[in-house]
Every structure is written in C-alpha cells, then in structure tokens.
Design an enzyme around this catalytic site. Structure first.
Site, PDB file in Angstrom:
ATOM      1  N   SER A  44       0.835  -1.193   0.000  1.00  0.00           N
ATOM      2  CA  SER A  44       0.000   0.000   0.000  1.00  0.00           C
ATOM      3  C   SER A  44       0.879   1.256   0.000  1.00  0.00           C
ATOM      4  O   SER A  44       1.663   1.444  -0.928  1.00  0.00           O
ATOM      5  CB  SER A  44      -0.959  -0.045   1.196  1.00  0.00           C
ATOM      6  N   ASP A 208      -5.864  -3.784  -2.256  1.00  0.00           N
ATOM      7  CA  ASP A 208      -4.782  -3.427  -1.340  1.00  0.00           C
ATOM      8  C   ASP A 208      -4.103  -4.640  -0.708  1.00  0.00           C
ATOM      9  O   ASP A 208      -4.768  -5.522  -0.151  1.00  0.00           O
ATOM     10  CB  ASP A 208      -5.384  -2.542  -0.240  1.00  0.00           C
TER      11      ASP A 208
END
Length: 324
Positions: A44, A208
């Site tokens: 991320s 993610d």
C-alpha cells in the site's frame, strides 16, 4: 557483507509521512541509505515509498516532498512527481466502508478455502469482497507513471497486492509472479477495498495488499538476509481502547509479530519502527488526511531518533550500513 531487507507497511498518505520521518533518522543518525537495501517489500503506502527509493529518491527528498519543502540538487524525480496534480481525497472512514454491500464469494475463493485452509484468511477474503470504491487510485498515482523506467529496478522491489477473485496475496516483482507495469502494481497494492476501485492487471482485479497483512514481512523468508528493518505505520501498541482503530492496530501488530517470528526462526535479525501513543495521536484516524503531514514527520523523526539511539538498534543498523 550484511544483506538487509527493508519492509515498508501500509498506512495511507499519513503512513507515507511516517516512513519519511523514520527513513530520515536511519540515514541521518545511523548512516543507512535505504536505497541500498538488498530487497524492498512495499505494501500500500509502502509500495509508493519503496518505488520512489528504487527510483533513486533519498530519504531527505522524500521528507521534503511530503511537506512541500525545497528539494536537494538530486531531487529530479521528486520535482517531476511534485509537478503532477493529485486529486483531492474524501475522508477515509473505515466503518462506513464496512457498511457497503459485499458480493458473494466466487468458486475460486471457495475452492481456495477448501483446498488450502492453512493459507486462507477469512478477514482478507471478506475485505476483497467489498463493493468497489468510487475513487480511482490509478489517477491518484499518475505521477508514478510519468517517472517510472522501462521494466523493473535492478535491485529487487516486491509489491504486495491481493487478487480479488480468491483473496490470494500476489507479490509483484518477485520471480514467478505475473508481469505488470510498476505504476499499476503500486496502484493495486494501494486499492483500499470499498474506498478505491480495484485495479485490473492482465485480466484480474486486485486490491490493497494490506488486506492480507499491513506489512507482509514474511515474504522475505528464505532470502538469506542478515537483517530486516520494518517500518509499520499501522502497528504499535494501542492499549485496550474499545474502538475500531485500536482493534485494527492490535490486529496489525499480531500479524507483524507472527511474521517476525518466522524471520527470526531463520536467524534473521529484525528492527521494527512502529508508532507509539504520541505518534498515533498526531497521526489520527484518517490515514488519507494531508493536513497533518508536517506534524507526523516531525513526531516520527523524534520518536525514531529515540528508538535508533538504543544500543542494540544502533549497533545492528550501523554495522549493516558499514557493510557488515
């Protein structure tokens, strides 16, 4: 020569600021240039920071860019990044995302749960099934597309994302994983379920990498490393406050502890930087808020400096910086 792995965890734009403060301490106080790490693992926000390091950006310029301060004479990449407009983001409210409808699991996810239950993470699968978000993360990261070079960096850069159809972690850049342009791999790693739209790569949708783990440090097992440095904005003791954010930090800390045990079982030394109570207070709960980045860098720099002054940490990192 000491072989060092660097793990950069998730945490939104606030997490990027936390990375910058810690990396500045490692470089300024301990002489460790993160750009020289044997392998960088990014999840991320950490995927963005790791990519910029592999593009040659120094810790000094990462911090300067975050707070809009003057860049160094070597800051050409960051000047190009800074010149690219970035759309505003709505506040990040996890509880509202969790109230969005989720789709039912498909056959690939069910099959994986039945055939590989030891690898299946129900929470990660549930997050991957959330309705797509409304924000375009690829648009947010347009600057990376402008500065990326053909192919991947010569030094290993591993970017963690989760394949939406079955909840499986995919580590882009690692041998044997699907090829992808760096900016799309980073976008996939940053595609928070329910907030950003999933990112499509080679016919598959990804979300993610923090859905699997905010750090994913265990992917470094078997690399023959001597030291792994972990910067984890989403971990850190949160006490026993009965709220969602404290629970999320406790979960992230448990996952990281498990990953660290796996590395230490192979004889790998580890150093972890995670925010304490004061840093968490400054960081707040909206990980997409750009208004507090100056304060986050300042507080993380001070706290990381105190951590780096501990003899055990200083000795490990300085020896690694000196090459062994």
């Amino acid at each position: 020569m000491t072989r060092v792995g660097l793990v950069l965890g998730g945490g939104g734009v606030v997490g990027q600021a936390y990375h910058s403060g810690v990396l500045a301490v490692l470089e300024h106080d301990l002489g460790f240039d993160a750009r020289t790490a044997e392998v960088v693992v990014g999840t991320s926000a950490g995927a963005i920071t790791g990519t910029l390091l592999r593009l040659g950006v120094s810790a000094e310029d990462l911090a300067a860019w975050t707070v809009k301060a003057p860049l160094s004479g070597e800051g050409d990449v960051m000047r190009r990044v800074a010149a690219t407009p970035v759309p505003d983001l709505a506040p990040f409210r996890p509880l509202s995302l969790l109230r969005r409808p989720a789709r039912l699991p498909g056959r690939h996810m069910v099959q994986r749960a039945l055939t590989r239950p030891w690898q299946f993470r129900p929470l990660a699968a549930a997050m991957a099934l959330l309705a797509p978000g409304r924000h375009d993360v690829v648009e947010q990261l347009a600057a990376l597309r402008e500065v990326e070079q053909p192919g991947w960096p010569e030094r290993p850069l591993w970017i963690c994302a989760v394949r939406r159809r079955d909840g499986r972690r995919v580590v882009f850049g690692r041998p044997g994983t699907p090829p992808a342009p760096i900016h799309l791999a980073v976008a996939a790693s940053c595609a928070v379920p329910g907030y950003f739209a999933p990112v499509e790569i080679d016919g598959h949708a990804y979300v993610d990498g923090g859905v699997h783990s905010p750090t994913n440090a265990a992917v470094l097992r078997g690399r023959g490393l001597d030291l792994v440095i972990v910067i984890s904005p989403m971990s850190g003791s949160a006490g026993w406050r009965p709220d969602f954010y404290a629970a999320a930090r406790r979960h992230a800390t448990r996952l990281l502890d498990r990953e660290l045990r796996a590395l230490r079982a192979e004889g790998v030394a580890t150093v972890v930087f995670a925010p304490g109570a004061r840093e968490q207070q400054v960081m707040g709960n909206d990980m997409m808020a750009r208004s507090r980045l100056d304060a986050v860098i300042q507080e993380s720099f001070l706290a990381a400096g105190r951590r780096a002054a501990a003899p055990a940490v200083a000795d490990l990192v300085r020896r690694a910086a000196a090459g062994g």
